[in-house]
Design a protein around this motif. Structure first.
Motif, PDB file in Angstrom:
ATOM      1  N   THR A  18      41.063  33.677 -25.927  1.00 35.92           N
ATOM      2  CA  THR A  18      42.296  33.736 -26.709  1.00 35.92           C
ATOM      3  C   THR A  18      43.390  34.397 -25.872  1.00 35.92           C
ATOM      4  O   THR A  18      43.101  35.058 -24.876  1.00 35.92           O
ATOM      5  N   LYS A  22      42.994  38.520 -30.226  1.00 37.87           N
ATOM      6  CA  LYS A  22      41.927  38.310 -31.206  1.00 37.87           C
ATOM      7  C   LYS A  22      40.613  38.072 -30.477  1.00 37.87           C
ATOM      8  O   LYS A  22      40.567  37.371 -29.465  1.00 37.87           O
ATOM      9  N   GLU A  51      48.826  34.177 -36.737  1.00 34.26           N
ATOM     10  CA  GLU A  51      48.748  32.804 -36.237  1.00 34.26           C
ATOM     11  C   GLU A  51      49.850  31.991 -36.912  1.00 34.26           C
ATOM     12  O   GLU A  51      50.326  32.366 -37.986  1.00 34.26           O
TER      13      GLU A  51
END
Length: 124
Positions: A18, A22, A51
């Protein structure tokens, strides 16, 4: 002839790369085993994480282990805390975030399995 085991112990989950801080450790699913039927992942969303909105083509179940997580589902803001869970139907517009000061630790289960091709994140 050795009998085939009817179980799998997963002690080395696949860590999904990522760029937003995260931590995603997939225990079962597409990335870890090529299983497109279900995915089960242990997640840690850092404080301040979010997100983009998305409309996944899978059901997503979330169980909060520690901390809090915010969901915006069809315009409704929902906050879950440790011990709570939620099921979000497929084809539902949702945004996930952790606008709080502590990390959020949770389990995410997707049916069928999470796939970047099925998540439909806005702006991607």
């Amino acid at each position: 002839m050795q009998k085939k085991k009817k179980y799998i112990i997963q002690d080395a989950p696949f860590v999904i790369p990522t760029t937003d801080g995260k931590v995603i450790k997939e225990h079962f699913g597409n990335a870890s085993q090529g299983n497109s039927q279900i995915s089960i992942a242990h997640m840690v969303a850092p404080a301040g994480w979010s997100e983009p909105f998305q409309t996944p083509e899978f059901e997503e179940y979330t169980f909060i282990i520690k901390g809090k997580k915010q969901f915006i589902i069809d315009g409704e803001e929902i906050v879950l805390e440790a011990g709570q869970s939620i099921k979000i139907e497929k084809n539902t517009r949702v945004q996930y975030s952790n606008p709080f000061t502590e990390p959020c630790v949770y389990l995410a289960i997707c049916l069928p399995a999470f796939s970047i091709n099925l998540v439909n994140r806005e702006g991607e």
